[in-house]
Design a protein around this motif. Structure first.
Motif, PDB file in Angstrom:
ATOM      1  N   TYR A   1      56.121  19.501  55.399  1.00 50.97           N
ATOM      2  CA  TYR A   1      56.453  20.376  56.900  1.00 50.97           C
ATOM      3  C   TYR A   1      57.080  19.602  57.857  1.00 50.97           C
ATOM      4  N   GLY A   2      57.642  19.853  58.487  1.00 51.11           N
ATOM      5  CA  GLY A   2      57.858  19.144  59.760  1.00 51.11           C
ATOM      6  C   GLY A   2      57.290  19.231  60.953  1.00 51.11           C
ATOM      7  N   SER A   3      56.298  20.818  60.655  1.00 51.41           N
ATOM      8  CA  SER A   3      55.025  20.426  62.039  1.00 51.41           C
ATOM      9  C   SER A   3      54.382  21.605  61.857  1.00 51.41           C
ATOM     10  N   ALA A   4      53.053  21.561  62.905  1.00 48.51           N
ATOM     11  CA  ALA A   4      52.087  22.433  62.457  1.00 48.51           C
ATOM     12  C   ALA A   4      52.427  23.630  62.370  1.00 48.51           C
ATOM     13  N   GLU A   5      53.584  23.998  63.420  1.00 46.86           N
ATOM     14  CA  GLU A   5      53.568  25.484  63.781  1.00 46.86           C
ATOM     15  C   GLU A   5      54.653  25.753  62.489  1.00 46.86           C
ATOM     16  N   GLU A   6      55.404  24.706  61.808  1.00 45.93           N
ATOM     17  CA  GLU A   6      55.311  25.521  60.281  1.00 45.93           C
ATOM     18  C   GLU A   6      54.546  25.237  58.795  1.00 45.93           C
ATOM     19  N   PHE A   7      53.906  24.558  59.561  1.00 44.50           N
ATOM     20  CA  PHE A   7      52.744  24.709  58.569  1.00 44.50           C
ATOM     21  C   PHE A   7      51.809  25.678  58.492  1.00 44.50           C
ATOM     22  N   LEU A   8      51.172  26.215  59.620  1.00 43.06           N
ATOM     23  CA  LEU A   8      50.925  27.455  59.930  1.00 43.06           C
ATOM     24  C   LEU A   8      51.703  28.648  59.465  1.00 43.06           C
ATOM     25  N   HIS A   9      52.593  29.113  59.430  1.00 43.73           N
ATOM     26  CA  HIS A   9      53.214  30.025  59.548  1.00 43.73           C
ATOM     27  C   HIS A   9      53.746  29.676  57.680  1.00 43.73           C
ATOM     28  N   GLU A  10      54.125  28.675  56.921  1.00 44.19           N
ATOM     29  CA  GLU A  10      54.434  28.644  55.341  1.00 44.19           C
ATOM     30  C   GLU A  10      53.091  28.420  54.998  1.00 44.19           C
ATOM     31  N   GLN A  11      51.919  27.109  54.823  1.00 48.65           N
ATOM     32  CA  GLN A  11      50.777  27.285  53.556  1.00 48.65           C
ATOM     33  C   GLN A  11      49.416  27.976  54.640  1.00 48.65           C
ATOM     34  N   LEU A  12      48.905  27.997  56.061  1.00 48.27           N
ATOM     35  CA  LEU A  12      47.908  28.668  56.459  1.00 48.27           C
ATOM     36  C   LEU A  12      47.661  29.405  56.410  1.00 48.27           C
ATOM     37  N   LEU A  13      48.323  30.455  56.672  1.00 52.41           N
ATOM     38  CA  LEU A  13      47.714  31.856  56.971  1.00 52.41           C
ATOM     39  C   LEU A  13      48.069  32.522  56.622  1.00 52.41           C
ATOM     40  N   PRO A  14      49.333  32.202  54.923  1.00 56.64           N
ATOM     41  CA  PRO A  14      49.612  32.735  54.314  1.00 56.64           C
ATOM     42  C   PRO A  14      48.284  32.839  53.031  1.00 56.64           C
ATOM     43  N   THR A  15      48.097  31.231  53.290  1.00 59.62           N
ATOM     44  CA  THR A  15      47.173  30.982  51.830  1.00 59.62           C
ATOM     45  C   THR A  15      45.364  31.038  51.978  1.00 59.62           C
ATOM     46  N   TYR A  16      45.503  31.326  54.051  1.00 57.10           N
ATOM     47  CA  TYR A  16      43.576  31.866  54.131  1.00 57.10           C
ATOM     48  C   TYR A  16      43.831  32.731  55.200  1.00 57.10           C
ATOM     49  N   VAL A  17      43.897  33.892  54.505  1.00 53.88           N
ATOM     50  CA  VAL A  17      43.988  35.064  54.746  1.00 53.88           C
ATOM     51  C   VAL A  17      42.094  35.642  54.591  1.00 53.88           C
ATOM     52  N   ARG A  18      42.211  36.327  56.110  1.00 49.52           N
ATOM     53  CA  ARG A  18      40.970  36.712  56.846  1.00 49.52           C
ATOM     54  C   ARG A  18      40.865  38.356  57.314  1.00 49.52           C
ATOM     55  N   ASP A  19      40.622  39.075  57.291  1.00 55.20           N
ATOM     56  CA  ASP A  19      40.176  40.254  57.867  1.00 55.20           C
ATOM     57  C   ASP A  19      39.866  40.191  59.340  1.00 55.20           C
ATOM     58  N   VAL A  20      40.639  40.497  60.939  1.00 56.45           N
ATOM     59  CA  VAL A  20      41.000  39.771  61.845  1.00 56.45           C
ATOM     60  C   VAL A  20      40.588  41.183  62.851  1.00 56.45           C
ATOM     61  N   ASP A  21      38.814  41.598  62.866  1.00 53.87           N
ATOM     62  CA  ASP A  21      38.729  42.743  63.493  1.00 53.87           C
ATOM     63  C   ASP A  21      38.601  42.454  65.167  1.00 53.87           C
ATOM     64  N   GLY A  22      38.079  41.453  65.094  1.00 53.92           N
ATOM     65  CA  GLY A  22      37.853  41.375  66.802  1.00 53.92           C
ATOM     66  C   GLY A  22      36.492  41.136  66.842  1.00 53.92           C
ATOM     67  N   ARG A  23      35.844  41.764  65.944  1.00 49.47           N
ATOM     68  CA  ARG A  23      34.229  41.694  65.923  1.00 49.47           C
ATOM     69  C   ARG A  23      34.007  40.861  65.315  1.00 49.47           C
ATOM     70  N   ALA A  24      34.316  39.864  63.591  1.00 45.86           N
ATOM     71  CA  ALA A  24      33.631  38.732  62.799  1.00 45.86           C
ATOM     72  C   ALA A  24      34.372  37.710  63.334  1.00 45.86           C
ATOM     73  N   ALA A  25      35.821  38.401  63.232  1.00 43.62           N
ATOM     74  CA  ALA A  25      37.141  37.304  63.683  1.00 43.62           C
ATOM     75  C   ALA A  25      37.723  37.023  64.878  1.00 43.62           C
ATOM     76  N   LYS A  26      38.049  36.607  65.471  1.00 40.98           N
ATOM     77  CA  LYS A  26      39.476  36.748  66.042  1.00 40.98           C
ATOM     78  C   LYS A  26      40.413  35.875  65.931  1.00 40.98           C
ATOM     79  N   TRP A  27      41.715  36.074  66.551  1.00 41.11           N
ATOM     80  CA  TRP A  27      42.772  35.795  66.477  1.00 41.11           C
ATOM     81  C   TRP A  27      43.970  35.822  67.686  1.00 41.11           C
ATOM     82  N   CYS A  28      44.806  34.952  67.660  1.00 38.34           N
ATOM     83  CA  CYS A  28      45.747  35.378  69.143  1.00 38.34           C
ATOM     84  C   CYS A  28      47.051  34.881  68.440  1.00 38.34           C
ATOM     85  N   THR A  29      47.420  36.167  68.402  1.00 43.86           N
ATOM     86  CA  THR A  29      49.511  35.853  67.852  1.00 43.86           C
ATOM     87  C   THR A  29      50.289  34.894  68.773  1.00 43.86           C
TER      88      THR A  29
END
Length: 146
Positions: A34-62
């Motif tokens: 991967y050429g950048s952390a962003e490319e890694f995030l979109h192509e490797q990390l988030l597709p393989t590290y899937v969690r239920d992000v409901d805002g109570r037990a887990a949060k994420w910011c787009t």
């Protein structure tokens, strides 16, 4: 038999030039997947590290890139992944155990860097405002070494 998990795959033992951190004189280091952390995030990390992000037990910011801690942790995850992917024996396990699980738990913690955000709206994080220590308490070690 070859099993592919994302960009990790079970391979035979790496040759000396493929071993993490091992670059013989005159050889180029392994190319990055991967050429950048962003490319890694979109192509490797988030597709393989899937969690239920409901805002109570887990949060994420787009708009994760507005959070300096998130940027730094995702950069660290990417660099560790690029290094450990070369270890065909335990690299994926070490990466998940020591890096992905640790950093993603911190990032998605409801009190973590995205604590003010929800999946629809980014809110700027509040930065800690430390006071400066009294003069001389933390001397510049670069000046001491000279």
């Amino acid at each position: 038999m070859s099993i592919n998990i994302g960009r990790f795959s079970d391979t035979t033992e790496p040759t000396p030039e493929e071993q993490p951190g091992m670059v013989s004189e005159g050889q180029k280091p392994p190319e990055l997947v991967y050429g950048s952390a962003e490319e890694f995030l979109h192509e490797q990390l988030l597709p393989t590290y899937v969690r239920d992000v409901d805002g109570r037990a887990a949060k994420w910011c787009t708009e994760w890139y507005f959070h300096p801690e998130a940027v730094s942790r995702i950069e660290a995850l990417w660099r560790a992944w690029e290094h450990l992917r070369l270890d065909g024996a335990t690299g994926i396990s070490v990466w998940f155990r020591d890096h992905a699980d640790h950093h993603m738990n911190v990032l998605m913690d409801p009190r973590g860097p995205f604590y003010k955000c929800d999946m629809q709206k980014h809110r700027d994080p509040e930065h800690l405002e430390p006071r400066k220590a009294p003069e001389g308490w933390f001397p510049d070690v670069r000046a001491i070494r000279s």
